[in-house]
Scaffold this motif. Structure first.
Motif, PDB file in Angstrom:
ATOM      1  N   GLN A  43      11.047  30.471  -7.816  1.00 34.29           N
ATOM      2  CA  GLN A  43      11.395  29.652  -8.975  1.00 34.29           C
ATOM      3  C   GLN A  43      12.032  28.342  -8.541  1.00 34.29           C
ATOM      4  OE1 GLN A  43      14.257  31.373 -11.608  1.00 34.29           O
ATOM      5  NE2 GLN A  43      14.314  29.608 -12.975  1.00 34.29           N
ATOM      6  N   LEU A  44      12.937  28.430  -7.568  1.00 33.83           N
ATOM      7  CA  LEU A  44      13.631  27.233  -7.120  1.00 33.83           C
ATOM      8  C   LEU A  44      12.699  26.266  -6.403  1.00 33.83           C
ATOM      9  CD1 LEU A  44      16.929  28.898  -5.906  1.00 33.83           C
ATOM     10  CD2 LEU A  44      16.723  27.257  -7.766  1.00 33.83           C
ATOM     11  N   LEU A  45      11.742  26.795  -5.652  1.00 31.12           N
ATOM     12  CA  LEU A  45      10.789  25.924  -4.968  1.00 31.12           C
ATOM     13  C   LEU A  45       9.903  25.191  -5.974  1.00 31.12           C
ATOM     14  CD1 LEU A  45       9.710  28.166  -1.941  1.00 31.12           C
ATOM     15  CD2 LEU A  45      11.155  26.121  -1.902  1.00 31.12           C
ATOM     16  N   ILE A  46       9.450  25.900  -7.009  1.00 29.46           N
ATOM     17  CA  ILE A  46       8.641  25.250  -8.048  1.00 29.46           C
ATOM     18  C   ILE A  46       9.487  24.235  -8.805  1.00 29.46           C
ATOM     19  CG2 ILE A  46       7.299  25.616 -10.156  1.00 29.46           C
ATOM     20  CD1 ILE A  46       6.572  28.367  -9.072  1.00 29.46           C
ATOM     21  N   ASN A  47      10.723  24.633  -9.093  1.00 32.61           N
ATOM     22  CA  ASN A  47      11.634  23.710  -9.765  1.00 32.61           C
ATOM     23  C   ASN A  47      11.878  22.467  -8.921  1.00 32.61           C
ATOM     24  OD1 ASN A  47      13.611  22.991 -11.808  1.00 32.61           O
ATOM     25  ND2 ASN A  47      15.128  23.375 -10.224  1.00 32.61           N
ATOM     26  N   GLY A  48      12.040  22.674  -7.603  1.00 30.95           N
ATOM     27  CA  GLY A  48      12.249  21.543  -6.713  1.00 30.95           C
ATOM     28  C   GLY A  48      11.069  20.599  -6.696  1.00 30.95           C
ATOM     29  N   LEU A  49       9.856  21.149  -6.764  1.00 29.07           N
ATOM     30  CA  LEU A  49       8.664  20.307  -6.806  1.00 29.07           C
ATOM     31  C   LEU A  49       8.612  19.481  -8.083  1.00 29.07           C
ATOM     32  CD1 LEU A  49       5.950  19.506  -5.525  1.00 29.07           C
ATOM     33  CD2 LEU A  49       4.915  21.451  -6.722  1.00 29.07           C
ATOM     34  N   VAL A  50       8.910  20.109  -9.223  1.00 31.03           N
ATOM     35  CA  VAL A  50       8.886  19.403 -10.500  1.00 31.03           C
ATOM     36  C   VAL A  50       9.960  18.322 -10.544  1.00 31.03           C
ATOM     37  CG1 VAL A  50       9.194  19.645 -12.997  1.00 31.03           C
ATOM     38  CG2 VAL A  50       7.917  21.379 -11.734  1.00 31.03           C
TER      39      VAL A  50
END
Length: 332
Positions: A43-50
């Motif tokens: 979740q945090l990696l996807i959030n970081g990308l966004v």
């Protein structure tokens, strides 16, 4: 039964849902906890990308002004705030639909950027750079106070934009607004790349950034380039401001993005648009990875907020011109 991964205390935290794999009674290996940690990391990696792509967009507008004028704009965050408030005002006071309110906001911000350059900054041409930077700091203070006077200091929720709040992607429930944020950021990056490589004004800006005197001798109006740089920067900032406002609402705190993207611009290189994009993504991922390490191991509580500035200090020590910045060589 569907469960939610714990909320992320960042300024733009997507909502994701995962299937809940709970431990069976008597299971000492605790695989559910490991799975939850893995899910949180994903979740945090996807959030970081966004978040990183949005940082990259704001950093691009930061770099755009620097490339054209050699001025660091400390009022960049306030341009996000003004764009968000204008769009919110159109949608709430006059009930303008979003698909009309957004273009109107962009046109307003384009003209507003030109007005800033013509009225306030053009008389500063020829003055020391530090004087112009101090003017941008003054603009930041004035704009911030003006927005508080006009709209107050309380957080105002942004009117709903989408009827469908969640979209299922490979079993992952993602809020529509975050997909909008990602799509808008990528589209603006592509548009900026086309602008600098193909368009007349983009080529003129590149020539002006390289050498103002040579550009002027080739018939390029340097004053027009400066005005266009501020106009585009204000417009791009408004897009980012509206996207963040749709997620978190509108408040004076939105202006903090102007400071948060500074490490991204420095990391990529103050004169590199592509570097600003990459720097934004790196900072977004770093911020969220810092949150994961802090929440799982360190428990400091605020590592995600200060991690980008640690990165800023380190990159300035190792590569002062950033990863993709141009190194200036002065001969005496």
């Amino acid at each position: 039964m569907a469960g939610l991964v714990p909320a992320i205390p960042t300024s733009l935290a997507p909502h994701f849902s995962y299937r809940d794999h709970r431990d069976k009674p008597g299971d000492d290996s605790n695989p559910g906890l490991d799975l939850m940690n893995t899910q949180l990391l994903i979740q945090l990696l996807i959030n970081g990308l966004v978040v990183g792509t949005l940082y990259g967009v704001v950093a691009m507008s930061f770099v755009l002004i620097y490339k054209a004028t050699q001025v660091v704009n400390f009022a960049q965050g306030e341009l996000l705030l003004i764009g968000a408030w204008v769009c919110w005002w159109l949608l709430t006071k006059y009930q303008v639909p979003f698909y009309l309110g957004m273009p109107i906001t962009l046109v307003f911000m384009f003209l507003f950027g030109i007005a800033i350059q013509l009225v306030i900054l053009r008389p500063m041409i020829g003055e020391p750079i530090i004087s112009v930077i101090m003017v941008t700091i003054a603009l930041s203070t004035v704009f911030s106070a003006l927005m508080k006077w006009m709209f107050g200091v309380n957080l105002q929720p942004f009117p709903p934009v989408f009827h469908t709040k969640l979209i299922n992607i490979f079993g992952l429930q993602v809020q529509t607004v975050y997909l909008l944020s990602l799509a808008v950021s990528v589209a603006m990056m592509g548009g900026m790349a086309w602008f600098f490589k193909v368009s007349k004004y983009g080529l003129a800006m590149r020539a002006t950034a390289f050498n103002q005197q040579v550009a002027q001798s080739l018939g390029i109006s340097v004053k027009s380039v400066f005005a266009m740089a501020w106009a585009i920067s204000a417009t791009v900032s408004a897009v980012a401001g509206v996207v963040v406002a749709v997620v978190n609402g509108v408040s004076a705190g939105l202006a903090a993005y102007g400071i948060k993207v500074f490490p991204a611009a420095i990391l990529g290189g103050l004169d590199s648009v592509g570097g600003a994009v990459i720097g934004g993504i790196i900072i977004g991922l770093l911020e969220n990875l810092a949150h994961f390490v802090d929440s799982e191991y360190l428990h400091w509580g605020n590592l995600f907020e200060i991690a980008p500035f640690y990165a800023l200090i380190i990159i300035l020590m190792i590569k002062p011109y950033g990863l993709f910045g141009t190194k200036d060589i002065e001969r005496i």
